[in-house]
Write an enzyme that holds these catalytic residues in place. Structure first.
Site, PDB file in Angstrom:
ATOM      1  N   CYS A 383     -55.725   9.449  47.734  1.00 54.39           N
ATOM      2  CA  CYS A 383     -56.456   8.387  47.042  1.00 54.39           C
ATOM      3  C   CYS A 383     -57.830   8.176  47.673  1.00 54.39           C
ATOM      4  O   CYS A 383     -58.700   9.015  47.503  1.00 54.39           O
ATOM      5  CB  CYS A 383     -55.606   7.119  46.978  1.00 54.39           C
ATOM      6  SG  CYS A 383     -56.070   6.098  45.569  1.00 54.39           S
ATOM      7  N   HIS A 509     -50.630   9.046  44.681  1.00 55.98           N
ATOM      8  CA  HIS A 509     -49.913   8.766  45.936  1.00 55.98           C
ATOM      9  C   HIS A 509     -48.598   9.540  45.984  1.00 55.98           C
ATOM     10  O   HIS A 509     -47.564   9.015  45.548  1.00 55.98           O
ATOM     11  CB  HIS A 509     -49.600   7.266  46.033  1.00 55.98           C
ATOM     12  CG  HIS A 509     -50.805   6.416  46.240  1.00 55.98           C
ATOM     13  ND1 HIS A 509     -51.194   5.959  47.475  1.00 55.98           N
ATOM     14  CD2 HIS A 509     -51.725   5.944  45.362  1.00 55.98           C
ATOM     15  CE1 HIS A 509     -52.298   5.234  47.363  1.00 55.98           C
ATOM     16  NE2 HIS A 509     -52.634   5.219  46.086  1.00 55.98           N
ATOM     17  N   GLU A 511     -46.760  10.056  48.446  1.00 58.49           N
ATOM     18  CA  GLU A 511     -45.815   9.481  49.419  1.00 58.49           C
ATOM     19  C   GLU A 511     -44.757   8.607  48.772  1.00 58.49           C
ATOM     20  O   GLU A 511     -43.646   8.491  49.284  1.00 58.49           O
ATOM     21  CB  GLU A 511     -46.583   8.698  50.499  1.00 58.49           C
ATOM     22  CG  GLU A 511     -47.231   7.382  50.069  1.00 58.49           C
ATOM     23  CD  GLU A 511     -48.638   7.533  49.493  1.00 58.49           C
ATOM     24  OE1 GLU A 511     -48.967   8.643  49.014  1.00 58.49           O
ATOM     25  OE2 GLU A 511     -49.401   6.548  49.493  1.00 58.49           O
TER      26      GLU A 511
HETATM   27  N1  GLN Z   1     -60.361   2.074  46.776  1.00 62.82           N
HETATM   28  C1  GLN Z   1     -60.143   3.245  45.997  1.00 62.82           C
HETATM   29  C2  GLN Z   1     -60.064   2.951  44.521  1.00 62.82           C
HETATM   30  O1  GLN Z   1     -59.824   1.831  44.143  1.00 62.82           O
HETATM   31  C3  GLN Z   1     -58.914   3.986  46.468  1.00 62.82           C
HETATM   32  C4  GLN Z   1     -57.654   3.202  46.298  1.00 62.82           C
HETATM   33  C5  GLN Z   1     -56.492   3.732  47.117  1.00 62.82           C
HETATM   34  O2  GLN Z   1     -56.685   4.453  48.093  1.00 62.82           O
HETATM   35  N2  GLN Z   1     -55.288   3.362  46.750  1.00 62.82           N
HETATM   36  O3  GLN Z   1     -60.207   3.827  43.708  1.00 62.82           O
END
Ligand code: GLN
Length: 533
Positions: A383, A509, A511
């Site tokens: 992310c 994600h 994970e």
């Molecule tokens: N802050 C980033 C976004 O909103 C990544 C979010 C995250 O890592 N979950 O796109």
């Protein structure tokens, strides 16, 4: 058979591992052939933990259907291998929101709306909701917080009422407490447990079983004493001794007969003995790894155990799959600078740059990515970690020193990470990110496709920003390939550097979906690449 309900409360102290006890009992019942799920009722007023800082409440877990939930739901999914949903996590905020909305609609016209019965009715309605789907034989309900807290009272009251409303054999109550050890006196102390159970009983809830978290074994006399003072049968006081792994706890609970006590109390017949053979294979590998790798986890919340819970568990699963212990070196992203990076990351076999929000620690993440890219160290960016590997590439390979994510530099001349179109209209913060499972199409020759063993995948998301496709051609010419796209919107979900031994950034994600029995291919791949290094 009616749906059976097991309620789990906690006393004496928080962080005793109610979620692990709930998950362990659920696992035992599941391996006896029952259909099981677990839900969590949290007494805070936020609608969900999506707006909470991880320092407050640990990681925010995301379900398939896009709910931002308590991290215990991660344990439920990892132990059971069954997806949870929005309905599995209820907060005081959600309860009040429903009741107040109904009041405005006129549902209670003429009546005074009160905690009892209106709030407790709504709590009970939600407690029984999953049971009414017919999809489960047993629903375990974990009540967040500690008995005696002002905010958990309505939940305890709802459990009290249900104990009377449900047939006796359909309802069970388990109370988890702490038996502290006083090293000066060399003694285990039962008084806090007695007081905690007293408090629970004053609220009208009588526990069927008391699970005692302890650092030392409970003697039979101690168990008898607790039973006597706490008004439960002697065989119904069981110990939960500190375990070497959370995944050992189901076996410990089985040894203490917790699952047997449950099937007896709930009058579940025709049950098999639990079949834990698959679980034991995993545990055996976990206990006896023949190799070891060290992987750096670079993030800004590393000082808090629970902030990256799912990532750390995914390493446990991937380690076992590779017959290898994964030592995670926690690296604080704020401390990583061009001067310190060599030292902080010296000797690591792999690097993971963590998700996150906001500016703090961002430059450190970029430094860590650069180090991984230039030194050929296996790398996984998740992310925000993926977004930072895009920024790093723009700055140091494409030569755009001013490249940035629009999240922190909305006026950057090279906003290589930009806000998603759909997000530009949102002004409200809670529950408005791109959340939950989306499909992703992988390029057949990519590292990702190779690891997953297929080209169509689905993964969970939680973000507002994305790879700015305007720059895609330039990135690809220079060697960073977009190898995963959302089939409907074209949004870039995966980037790779094919010239690097193992370098992959994912907008989603992975994970959240890793379990002991199904370790995630990206984590398994990262650990394997780290081993090969
Ligand atoms: N802050 C980033 C976004 O909103 C990544 C979010 C995250 O890592 N979950 O796109």
């Amino acid at each position: 058979m009616n749906t059976k309900y097991i309620f789990i409360t906690g006393g004496v102290a928080s962080s005793l591992g109610k979620g692990i006890i709930a998950s362990s009992l659920a696992k035992l019942l599941q391996t006896r052939g029952l259909r099981v799920t677990i839900q969590k009722f949290d007494p805070y007023i936020n609608i969900d933990p999506g707006t909470l800082n991880p320092y407050e409440h640990g990681e925010c877990y995301v379900t398939e259907d896009g709910a931002e939930t308590d991290l215990d739901l991660g344990h439920y999914e990892r132990f059971l291998g069954v997806y949870t949903s929005k309905a599995n996590n209820v907060t005081t905020g959600k309860i009040y929101h429903t009741v107040i909305t109904k009041e405005r609609e006129g549902a209670y016209l003429g009546k005074t709306v009160q905690i009892v019965p209106h709030i407790t009715d709504e709590i009970k309605r939600r407690m029984l909701l999953l049971g009414q789907t017919g999809a489960y034989d047993v629903i375990l309900t974990e009540i967040g917080g500690t008995v005696g807290d002002m905010e958990s009272q309505p939940f305890i009251e709802a459990v009290r009422q249900l104990q009377w409303e449900l047939p006796e054999e359909d309802c069970m109550s388990i109370h988890l407490t702490l038996i502290p050890y006083l090293s000066a006196a060399k003694e285990l102390k039962t008084k806090p447990t007695q007081h905690s159970v007293q408090m629970l009983q004053q609220s009208g809830v009588k526990p069927d079983v008391i699970v005692c978290r302890t650092e030392h074994p409970l003697t039979p006399e101690l168990r008898r004493k607790i039973a006597l003072f706490c008004n439960v049968r002697p065989g119904h006081v069981i110990q939960s001794i500190d375990a070497w792994s959370i995944y050992q706890v189901p076996l410990n609970m089985h040894e203490e007969h917790l699952d047997e006590l449950a099937v007896r109390k709930l009058q579940i017949d025709n049950y098999a003995q639990p079949d834990l053979s698959r679980w034991k294979v995993f545990l055996d590998r976990l206990a006896h790894p023949s190799r070891e790798v060290e992987i750096a986890l670079v993030g800004k919340y590393v000082e808090l155990q629970d902030a990256y819970k799912s990532i750390r568990e995914a390493f446990v699963h991937a380690g076992a799959a590779n017959d290898c212990k994964v030592s995670v070196r926690l690296v604080h992203s704020e401390k990583v600078t061009p001067e310190s990076v060599e030292t902080l990351l010296a000797g690591v076999d792999g690097i993971l740059v963590a998700p996150g929000f906001g500016e703090r620690g961002l430059e450190g993440k970029i430094c860590a990515v650069r180090h991984a890219r230039e030194k050929g160290i296996p790398f996984l960016g998740i992310c925000l970690g993926m977004q930072m590997c895009v920024v790093e590439f723009a700055r140091n390979v494409l030569g755009w020193a001013d490249a940035a994510s629009a999240e922190v530099r909305p006026d950057s001349p090279h906003p290589v990470i930009c806000m998603m179109e759909e997000q530009k209209k949102t002004t409200v913060k809670g529950g408005t990110m791109r959340l939950g499972a989306f499909a992703c199409e992988l390029s057949p020759e990519s590292l990702a496709a190779n690891l997953y063993g297929r080209t169509r995948i689905s993964e969970r998301h939680r973000h507002r920003y994305e790879f700015n496709s305007e720059y895609l051609g330039t990135f690809e010419e220079a060697g960073m390939k977009a190898t995963g796209h959302n089939p409907d919107t074209g949004l870039v979900e995966v980037v790779e550097l094919p010239d690097h031994p193992f370098f992959i950034g994912v907008q989603f994600h992975p994970e959240y979906k890793s379990t002991p029995e199904n370790p995630h291919p990206l984590f398994v791949g990262l650990v394997r690449a780290a081993l090969n290094r």
